[in-house]
Design a protein around this motif. Structure first.
Motif, PDB file in Angstrom:
ATOM      1  N   THR A 242       0.829  -1.207   0.000  1.00  9.74           N
ATOM      2  CA  THR A 242       0.000   0.000   0.000  1.00  9.74           C
ATOM      3  C   THR A 242       0.862   1.256   0.000  1.00  9.74           C
ATOM      4  OG1 THR A 242      -1.848  -1.108   1.115  1.00  9.74           O
ATOM      5  CG2 THR A 242      -1.753   1.285   1.293  1.00  9.74           C
ATOM      6  N   GLY A 243       1.948   1.245   0.772  1.00  6.67           N
ATOM      7  CA  GLY A 243       2.869   2.373   0.784  1.00  6.67           C
ATOM      8  C   GLY A 243       3.533   2.569  -0.569  1.00  6.67           C
ATOM      9  N   TYR A 244       3.870   1.439  -1.210  1.00  7.32           N
ATOM     10  CA  TYR A 244       4.459   1.499  -2.555  1.00  7.32           C
ATOM     11  C   TYR A 244       3.492   2.155  -3.542  1.00  7.32           C
ATOM     12  CZ  TYR A 244       4.252  -0.734  -7.182  1.00  7.32           C
ATOM     13  OH  TYR A 244       4.049  -1.000  -8.517  1.00  7.32           O
ATOM     14  N   LYS A 245       2.229   1.763  -3.504  1.00 12.85           N
ATOM     15  CA  LYS A 245       1.241   2.355  -4.416  1.00 12.85           C
ATOM     16  C   LYS A 245       1.144   3.868  -4.219  1.00 12.85           C
ATOM     17  CE  LYS A 245      -2.813   0.963  -5.213  1.00 12.85           C
ATOM     18  NZ  LYS A 245      -4.218   0.581  -4.948  1.00 12.85           N
ATOM     19  N   LYS A 246       1.134   4.278  -2.958  1.00 12.78           N
ATOM     20  CA  LYS A 246       1.012   5.700  -2.655  1.00 12.78           C
ATOM     21  C   LYS A 246       2.247   6.463  -3.149  1.00 12.78           C
ATOM     22  CE  LYS A 246       0.299   8.906   1.192  1.00 12.78           C
ATOM     23  NZ  LYS A 246       0.151   9.034   2.668  1.00 12.78           N
ATOM     24  N   GLN A 247       3.428   5.920  -2.826  1.00 15.36           N
ATOM     25  CA  GLN A 247       4.668   6.581  -3.246  1.00 15.36           C
ATOM     26  C   GLN A 247       4.784   6.628  -4.768  1.00 15.36           C
ATOM     27  OE1 GLN A 247       8.262   5.151  -1.403  1.00 15.36           O
ATOM     28  NE2 GLN A 247       7.350   5.149   0.639  1.00 15.36           N
ATOM     29  N   LYS A 248       4.407   5.533  -5.406  1.00 10.57           N
ATOM     30  CA  LYS A 248       4.496   5.479  -6.865  1.00 10.57           C
ATOM     31  C   LYS A 248       3.566   6.518  -7.494  1.00 10.57           C
ATOM     32  CE  LYS A 248       3.776   2.556 -10.893  1.00 10.57           C
ATOM     33  NZ  LYS A 248       3.293   1.270 -11.420  1.00 10.57           N
ATOM     34  N   ALA A 249       2.349   6.615  -6.976  1.00  9.27           N
ATOM     35  CA  ALA A 249       1.389   7.590  -7.515  1.00  9.27           C
ATOM     36  C   ALA A 249       1.908   9.011  -7.334  1.00  9.27           C
ATOM     37  CB  ALA A 249       0.042   7.423  -6.827  1.00  9.27           C
ATOM     38  N   GLU A 250       2.492   9.287  -6.147  1.00  7.71           N
ATOM     39  CA  GLU A 250       3.034  10.623  -5.896  1.00  7.71           C
ATOM     40  C   GLU A 250       4.199  10.920  -6.833  1.00  7.71           C
ATOM     41  OE1 GLU A 250       4.003  10.387  -1.788  1.00  7.71           O
ATOM     42  OE2 GLU A 250       1.935  10.730  -1.095  1.00  7.71           O
ATOM     43  N   LEU A 252       4.800   9.526  -9.729  1.00 10.80           N
ATOM     44  CA  LEU A 252       4.322   9.611 -11.108  1.00 10.80           C
ATOM     45  C   LEU A 252       3.664  10.963 -11.371  1.00 10.80           C
ATOM     46  CD1 LEU A 252       4.149   7.947 -13.706  1.00 10.80           C
ATOM     47  CD2 LEU A 252       1.911   7.119 -12.952  1.00 10.80           C
ATOM     48  N   ALA A 253       2.925  11.440 -10.376  1.00 16.62           N
ATOM     49  CA  ALA A 253       2.291  12.755 -10.531  1.00 16.62           C
ATOM     50  C   ALA A 253       3.340  13.848 -10.693  1.00 16.62           C
ATOM     51  CB  ALA A 253       1.404  13.046  -9.318  1.00 16.62           C
ATOM     52  N   LEU A 254       4.417  13.766  -9.926  1.00 12.51           N
ATOM     53  CA  LEU A 254       5.499  14.752 -10.050  1.00 12.51           C
ATOM     54  C   LEU A 254       6.191  14.640 -11.403  1.00 12.51           C
ATOM     55  CD1 LEU A 254       7.095  14.498  -6.480  1.00 12.51           C
ATOM     56  CD2 LEU A 254       5.733  16.390  -7.392  1.00 12.51           C
ATOM     57  N   TYR A 259       7.119  16.817 -16.727  1.00 13.68           N
ATOM     58  CA  TYR A 259       7.115  16.533 -18.167  1.00 13.68           C
ATOM     59  C   TYR A 259       6.198  17.500 -18.915  1.00 13.68           C
ATOM     60  CZ  TYR A 259       6.114  14.044 -22.522  1.00 13.68           C
ATOM     61  OH  TYR A 259       5.936  13.713 -23.835  1.00 13.68           O
ATOM     62  N   GLU A 260       4.980  17.689 -18.380  1.00 20.11           N
ATOM     63  CA  GLU A 260       4.015  18.569 -19.049  1.00 20.11           C
ATOM     64  C   GLU A 260       4.466  20.028 -19.021  1.00 20.11           C
ATOM     65  OE1 GLU A 260       0.567  17.443 -16.889  1.00 20.11           O
ATOM     66  OE2 GLU A 260       0.099  15.747 -18.224  1.00 20.11           O
ATOM     67  N   LYS A 261       5.120  20.429 -17.922  1.00 21.79           N
ATOM     68  CA  LYS A 261       5.644  21.787 -17.844  1.00 21.79           C
ATOM     69  C   LYS A 261       6.722  21.997 -18.906  1.00 21.79           C
ATOM     70  CE  LYS A 261       7.633  25.167 -14.671  1.00 21.79           C
ATOM     71  NZ  LYS A 261       8.127  25.424 -13.285  1.00 21.79           N
ATOM     72  N   GLN A 262       7.600  21.000 -19.064  1.00 25.28           N
ATOM     73  CA  GLN A 262       8.643  21.110 -20.086  1.00 25.28           C
ATOM     74  C   GLN A 262       8.037  21.108 -21.482  1.00 25.28           C
ATOM     75  OE1 GLN A 262      11.454  17.868 -21.205  1.00 25.28           O
ATOM     76  NE2 GLN A 262      13.034  19.254 -20.364  1.00 25.28           N
ATOM     77  N   GLN A 263       7.009  20.282 -21.696  1.00 23.52           N
ATOM     78  CA  GLN A 263       6.367  20.255 -23.012  1.00 23.52           C
ATOM     79  C   GLN A 263       5.755  21.607 -23.354  1.00 23.52           C
ATOM     80  OE1 GLN A 263       6.307  17.612 -25.382  1.00 23.52           O
ATOM     81  NE2 GLN A 263       7.953  17.011 -23.970  1.00 23.52           N
ATOM     82  N   ALA A 303       5.780   6.722 -17.769  1.00 24.53           N
ATOM     83  CA  ALA A 303       4.929   5.560 -18.048  1.00 24.53           C
ATOM     84  C   ALA A 303       3.686   5.633 -17.174  1.00 24.53           C
ATOM     85  CB  ALA A 303       5.704   4.277 -17.773  1.00 24.53           C
ATOM     86  N   GLY A 304       2.741   4.743 -17.436  1.00 20.87           N
ATOM     87  CA  GLY A 304       1.624   4.598 -16.519  1.00 20.87           C
ATOM     88  C   GLY A 304       0.285   5.067 -17.038  1.00 20.87           C
TER      89      GLY A 304
END
Length: 638
Positions: A242-250, A252-254, A259-263, A303-304
């Motif tokens: 569960t901690g992995y899912k939370k950290q991964k989502a955070e 990935l959001a960053l 990425y979108e800011k650079q684009q 990814a994701g």
């Protein structure tokens, strides 16, 4: 201390990389979970780490003299050995010590020399250190945890089912007590009670654990580190699932934000260049921006957001508030051998009810009886007004094995346009090549997704699901959880997946041979209520509670008495042997004293007399010790 390390490990098939550059480390006593989508190569990596197959690149190192055990997915023991005797093979060195100890005990009855006593003390010490007095109890405890009672101990392994042989293989591996065990889907073939027991056992396991599992609840309660395997790296998280899912989502959001800011910045620069490069007054600024753009280090697209199952369950009509009533039901195939009953529960609109219970109690049979596929032995089920029912069969009998994937859907929905059928299948990750395959050629996960595709297209308002998460990878299971949570209809489901139950269930119906009990909450709530019930039973029935304690105390006292008995037997035998030796020594001195040479040699006679006096004194002490040991032994035996 690192006991296993992978550095730059890679594997390819037919010239295509499965994964490359994998770095991973396992510390002493670590609890590591390996996760990733189906097909990424988790099992392949485990086989490399276990030393079964070499990597195509990179290397794996282990600490000196590392004891490593590996359990392959769905592996099982084979052979003619019986269940208990197969477990005894783990303790062959201890049993050899036990045999040696008993041999020395016999030897002490006629040879109580210091050398023999020293050997015996060392062997007994080693035997105790290696759990010699408790290894059979340890075997029984582990077998009991995997649902092998004493009636199965003498069964030949080849007569067991595939699931039983798999459980037995895991039991044997745990008893071997390796420094590191590598487990590939160890929760397969285990019911909820066994899973709970296994989690507790693994938490106390002295060695390190590296495991792959689709059971998120298991990962949450066993592992403290997670490696997410990808094509070019294994990302390390120091937390549970569960901690992995939370950290991964955070994370990935960053990554997407950056990425979108650079684009956006790239688009602005490119727009300025396009508008100003040909104008004499601004060409220098445009050229400068072009150089800036060329030198900019580009962030890779995170990814994701692709290749993910995405679907919804949308009911075409709405049911009444009362969806299902089950009253006084008994399920089974023979009236003389009912599986469970009486069963009573109600399902109302919007409920998500989980049916749980041990293997063989009739959970799937109950669903089939509710749907009219199998008659109830007793009782009945009644549907409410406006209920339309969709059924997911864990055995996938609703699929037609000789049809193509496309035909499986289109034949049931002939008015749908082909592009719509393809779109529906694409939502469940069936590509253009997959839809031309026959159903029989699909993997277990693909068949499960195909059945879910069919179910989503029926638009029923009451979903009856039998083990819907079987064969699904973690990502697909989580998408299914979300789809069912957003479903505006009603769900009744059988599952052994506690994470799935916890995420979805609004109430639980627990089946037992004696009937059903309803709990108005999720899996964690159910566990709390079980704990409360156990505590109340203990408080209300102290006598009943005392019985196991008395039995345990009696057993402990019995074992202690057996040890004392053996010790006293050895003491008696030792002193009897010593008395025999002293008698022989005294007789030899007396013979020397009677010799003609001694009779005329005063000094020699004094020496012999002193020797005889010492022997006599030692004999008196030995007789006293023998009498005390013999009396104690007699009291113990009386």
């Amino acid at each position: 201390m690192i006991i296993l390390q992978a550095q730059g490990v890679a594997r390819s098939f037919n010239g295509l990389d499965l994964f490359t550059g994998i770095n991973l480390a396992v510390q002493t006593g670590a609890r590591v979970g390996l996760v990733g989508p189906n097909g990424i190569g988790k099992t392949t990596l485990l086989e490399i780490l276990a030393g079964i197959n070499p990597p195509d690149a990179g290397h794996v190192t282990t600490s000196k003299n590392l004891s490593l055990g590996y359990l392959a997915q769905d592996s099982g023991l084979t052979g003619d050995n019986t269940v208990f005797n197969e477990m005894l093979t783990v303790f062959a060195p201890v049993m050899a010590l036990e045999t040696r100890m008993h041999d020395l005990e016999k030897q002490l009855t006629h040879d109580a020399s210091a050398a023999v006593l020293a050997q015996y003390d060392q062997v007994q010490h080693d035997f105790t250190e290696q759990n010699g007095y408790g290894y059979r109890a340890e075997i029984r405890g582990v077998l009991h945890g995997f649902h092998f009672d004493d009636t199965t101990y003498d069964k030949p392994i080849h007569t067991l089912s595939g699931g039983e042989r798999s459980r037995l293989a895991l039991a044997k591996l745990l008893l071997e007590r390796h420094d590191l065990i590598i487990l590939d889907e160890p929760t397969n073939h285990l019911d909820i009670d066994t899973l709970t027991w296994l989690e507790g056992y693994l938490r106390g396991y002295p060695g390190a654990i590296l495991t792959v599992s689709h059971d998120q609840y298991f990962l949450d309660h066993v592992v403290t580190e997670v490696y997410e395997l990808g094509p070019t790296q294994a990302v390390h998280y120091t937390t549970n699932y569960t901690g992995y899912k939370k950290q991964k989502a955070e994370n990935l959001a960053l990554e997407w934000k950056a990425y979108e800011k650079q684009q956006e910045e790239i688009a602005k620069l490119q727009d300025f260049i396009d508008k100003n490069i040909v104008r004499a007054s601004t060409t220098k600024q445009a050229q400068a921006r072009r150089k800036q753009l060329e030198k900019m280090p580009r962030l890779a697209r995170p990814a994701g957001r692709e290749k993910t199952v995405h679907f919804q369950f949308t009911p075409a009509t709405t049911s009444g508030n009362e969806v299902l009533q089950v009253r006084g039901a008994t399920v089974g195939y023979e009236a003389a051998k009912p599986m469970a009953g009486p069963i009573d529960f109600a399902v109302n609109k919007g409920d998500r009810i989980a049916i749980i219970g041990p293997n063989g109690v009739g959970k799937s049979t109950l669903l089939k009886s509710i749907l009219g596929q199998i008659p109830f032995l007793k009782g009945s089920a009644r549907f409410g007004t406006g209920v339309t029912t969709g059924y997911y069969d864990q055995d996938q009998h609703q699929l037609h094995w000789n049809k193509t994937v496309l035909a499986e859907i289109w034949d049931e929905h002939p008015t749908m346009l082909e592009k719509d059928v393809r779109a529906a299948l694409a939502a469940f990750l069936f590509d253009a090549e997959d839809i031309t395959k026959t159903v029989a050629d699909l993997s277990g996960g693909q068949k499960a997704r195909l059945e879910l595709t069919k179910l989503s297209l029926m638009h029923d308002n009451f979903l009856v699901l039998d083990e819907p998460t079987n064969h699904l990878d973690i990502n697909s299971k989580e998408v299914l959880e979300e789809a069912l949570a957003d479903f505006s209809g009603t769900v009744l489901f059988v599952s052994h997946d506690r994470y799935f139950i916890n995420s979805l269930a609004t109430s639980i119906v627990a089946l037992a041979p004696t009937g059903s009990t309803t709990y108005l909450g999720d899996w964690d709530y159910y566990q709390e209520k079980l704990a409360e019930t156990t505590a109340e039973a203990a408080a209300d029935a102290p006598a009943a509670e005392a019985a196991p304690a008395v039995a345990a105390t009696a057993y402990s006292q019995s074992k202690e008495a057996q040890r004392n008995h053996r010790k006293l037997e050895r003491e008696v035998a030792k002193w009897e042997a010593e008395l025999t030796r002293l008698e022989e020594a005294a007789a030899a001195v007396q013979t020397d004293m009677a010799a003609p040479a001694a009779l005329t040699d005063y000094v020699k006679m004094q020496e012999l007399q002193a020797k005889l006096d010492a022997i006599t004194a030692a004999t008196n002490e030995a007789e006293t010790a023998w009498e005390q040991a013999a009396e104690a032994l007699e009291e113990l035996e009386s």
